[in-house]
Design a protein around this motif. Structure first.
Motif, PDB file in Angstrom:
ATOM      1  N   ALA A   1     -22.369  27.741  39.813  1.00  0.00           N
ATOM      2  CA  ALA A   1     -21.426  27.941  40.909  1.00  0.00           C
ATOM      3  C   ALA A   1     -20.030  27.467  40.520  1.00  0.00           C
ATOM      4  O   ALA A   1     -19.864  26.521  39.752  1.00  0.00           O
ATOM      5  CB  ALA A   1     -21.901  27.191  42.158  1.00  0.00           C
ATOM      6  N   GLY A   2     -19.027  28.142  41.073  1.00  0.00           N
ATOM      7  CA  GLY A   2     -17.639  27.765  40.822  1.00  0.00           C
ATOM      8  C   GLY A   2     -16.952  28.737  39.894  1.00  0.00           C
ATOM      9  O   GLY A   2     -17.576  29.324  39.010  1.00  0.00           O
ATOM     10  N   SER A   3     -15.661  28.907  40.095  1.00  0.00           N
ATOM     11  CA  SER A   3     -14.883  29.831  39.268  1.00  0.00           C
ATOM     12  C   SER A   3     -14.669  29.271  37.874  1.00  0.00           C
ATOM     13  O   SER A   3     -14.572  28.061  37.683  1.00  0.00           O
ATOM     14  CB  SER A   3     -13.524  30.106  39.913  1.00  0.00           C
ATOM     15  OG  SER A   3     -13.651  30.774  41.133  1.00  0.00           O
ATOM     16  N   ARG A   4     -14.550  30.179  36.910  1.00  0.00           N
ATOM     17  CA  ARG A   4     -14.226  29.807  35.537  1.00  0.00           C
ATOM     18  C   ARG A   4     -12.907  30.489  35.171  1.00  0.00           C
ATOM     19  O   ARG A   4     -12.813  31.709  35.167  1.00  0.00           O
ATOM     20  CB  ARG A   4     -15.327  30.237  34.583  1.00  0.00           C
ATOM     21  CG  ARG A   4     -16.705  29.684  34.892  1.00  0.00           C
ATOM     22  CD  ARG A   4     -16.738  28.183  34.832  1.00  0.00           C
ATOM     23  NE  ARG A   4     -16.364  27.665  33.522  1.00  0.00           N
ATOM     24  CZ  ARG A   4     -16.125  26.378  33.292  1.00  0.00           C
ATOM     25  NH1 ARG A   4     -16.188  25.502  34.272  1.00  0.00           N
ATOM     26  NH2 ARG A   4     -15.785  25.977  32.072  1.00  0.00           N
ATOM     27  N   TYR A   5     -11.908  29.700  34.872  1.00  0.00           N
ATOM     28  CA  TYR A   5     -10.583  30.229  34.545  1.00  0.00           C
ATOM     29  C   TYR A   5     -10.383  30.153  33.033  1.00  0.00           C
ATOM     30  O   TYR A   5     -10.033  29.107  32.493  1.00  0.00           O
ATOM     31  CB  TYR A   5      -9.499  29.439  35.282  1.00  0.00           C
ATOM     32  CG  TYR A   5      -9.416  29.779  36.736  1.00  0.00           C
ATOM     33  CD1 TYR A   5      -8.443  30.644  37.224  1.00  0.00           C
ATOM     34  CD2 TYR A   5     -10.320  29.233  37.641  1.00  0.00           C
ATOM     35  CE1 TYR A   5      -8.373  30.965  38.576  1.00  0.00           C
ATOM     36  CE2 TYR A   5     -10.259  29.540  38.991  1.00  0.00           C
ATOM     37  CZ  TYR A   5      -9.280  30.406  39.447  1.00  0.00           C
ATOM     38  OH  TYR A   5      -9.223  30.718  40.784  1.00  0.00           O
TER      39      TYR A   5
END
Length: 448
Positions: free
Chosen positions: A185-189
């Motif tokens: 879970a969570g965005s990866r930039y």
């Protein structure tokens, strides 16, 4: 004010150009093997700044023949391993590469020129509080994919996660349980190539869902025209508003500013634990640093996105079934709410089933809500046509876009069109769209 001596291309020229397969130096090429500079093939995609780093080419060719490799500029790029690709394989890659081609199905005239087809636009709230807190934008994608797995609608989800061995980096992953999805879970930039594992998922012959950037979804849709298994097995393509792909180098520089070397890092959470939540870096020796996500994006990552993102007509996932993103400041509320767009009938049906099952709470949005919530994506879309014209003026390659509303959306940005066009021309003349050719990999070696 900058001046130019080249003939000024018109919107008609742009319409003709973007309807061709790929345009280079103003000339449309009809055969796949000639869609890039003669004799350079895939390398020319990279050299001309067209690569999006999705990894579809590696999935098609196989890792023994081609590998996505971290370049010196901090982006993942395809590198041929040991020998030239077979002509048939390279021809297929050039045909389906989303950096070169994005052809949206459907009647473009019926779609909103800026926001695309919408069968429903909502503010949603994930009922599971923990899921909502840990997710990057209120946990909507986590909720959808978890429900698909637990309702046995899919057997797996192809998406991305932090690299367990090098947490500053990201890798493609295949999740098959609630806990698998929660760990990712969570965005990866930063650069990650989710489509490197597309054929692995297809070869299982089981239903799956896909989560990726709009360009990644475009690659899957391109591949579906050549591989019937995608339409048969993929139950949902889920995307999110994308501000562009920053380089790995941006993360390295940010961490170094606070005394962290990449090898020291045990956690890199770009956002999450609230919406958007802070950026948090942790080291194996117990040191930690947090900063406001707005500082991370606007000061660190935003200025460092790859060139291809600057001419992308689809930052809002127009080829996805469902788009989930930030519902910025809706009713003065930021945490625990999500923007959710149903793009297709399948997407609308899935969203309705989630609401019926009590996974989500939905509130329909009016037609002007997207303009208020995502003004920067509106500005990006209406600037694309002018930027493409600027590249044509500079004699550079541009991708092939169809049914993306480029001409109609450009009308909304006519006041800034000249600046965007001349800015793109100047950037191209200065080589701002160019990259070094990727190097070959010797057989028997590996890269990262």
């Amino acid at each position: 004010m900058p001046t130019c001596s080249e003939p000024m291309p018109s919107l008609r020229d742009l319409a003709a150009a973007t309807s061709a397969n790929v345009v280079y130096r103003g000339e449309a090429k009809s055969h796949a093997a000639k869609r890039v500079q003669a004799g350079k093939g895939i390398a020319s995609i990279v050299e001309n700044g067209m690569c999006v780093g999705c990894g579809l080419c590696e999935s098609v060719a196989g890792r023994d023949s081609l590998q996505m490799t971290m370049g010196s500029n901090g982006f993942l790029r395809p590198v041929v391993a040991g020998h030239e690709l077979a002509a048939k394989v390279e021809d297929e890659i050039l045909t389906i590469c989303p950096g070169l081609r994005q052809h949206k199905d459907g009647d473009e005239a019926r779609a909103d020129p800026v926001w695309g087809v919408r069968r429903g636009t909502y503010v949603s709230e994930v009922v599971d509080g923990r899921m909502s807190f840990e997710g990057a934008s209120g946990g909507a994608i986590t909720a959808i994919t978890t429900r698909l797995i637990e309702a046995d609608e899919v057997k797996s989800v192809l998406h991305v996660m932090a690299d367990p061995e090098r947490p500053m980096r990201s890798v493609a992953c295949v999740s098959q349980s609630r806990e698998d999805i929660r760990r990712a879970a969570g965005s990866r930039y930063g650069p990650v190539a989710p489509l490197t594992r597309l054929h692995e998922v297809l070869d299982r012959g089981e239903p799956f869902a896909f989560v990726g950037k709009p360009c990644d979804v475009a690659g899957v849709r391109n591949m579906a025209k050549r591989d019937a298994r995608i339409d048969k097995l993929m139950r949902a393509a889920i995307s999110f508003p994308c501000g562009g792909l920053p380089s790995h180098s941006a993360s390295v520089r940010m961490a170094a500013r606070y005394g962290f070397a990449e090898d020291d890092i045990s956690l890199m959470r770009h956002r999450g634990h609230g919406c958007p939540g802070p950026t948090r870096i942790e080291a194996s020796d117990g040191r930690a640093h947090e900063q406001d996500f707005d500082d991370t994006w606007f000061k660190e990552f935003g200025p460092d996105v790859q060139f291809r993102c600057k001419i992308c007509p689809d930052s809002m996932g127009e080829q996805a079934d469902i788009v989930c993103g930030d519902a910025w400041d809706v009713d003065g509320k930021r945490d625990n709410v999500n923007l959710m767009i149903a793009r297709t009938k399948a997407g609308a049906k899935l969203i309705d089933s989630l609401a019926q099952a009590g996974v989500l709470k939905l509130k329909p949005l009016d037609d002007g809500a997207l303009d208020r919530m995502q003004p920067h994506h509106r500005a990006r879309k209406i600037a694309v046509a002018a930027r493409l014209l600027g590249l044509l003026m500079a004699g550079q390659m541009i991708p092939s876009f169809r049914n993306m509303g480029l001409i109609r959306s450009a009308i909304h940005g006519w006041r800034d069109a000249l600046a965007n066009m001349l800015g793109a021309r100047a950037r191209a003349k200065a080589g701002g769209n160019r990259e070094s050719a990727p190097r070959h990999i010797e057989q028997g070696s590996s890269t990262s």
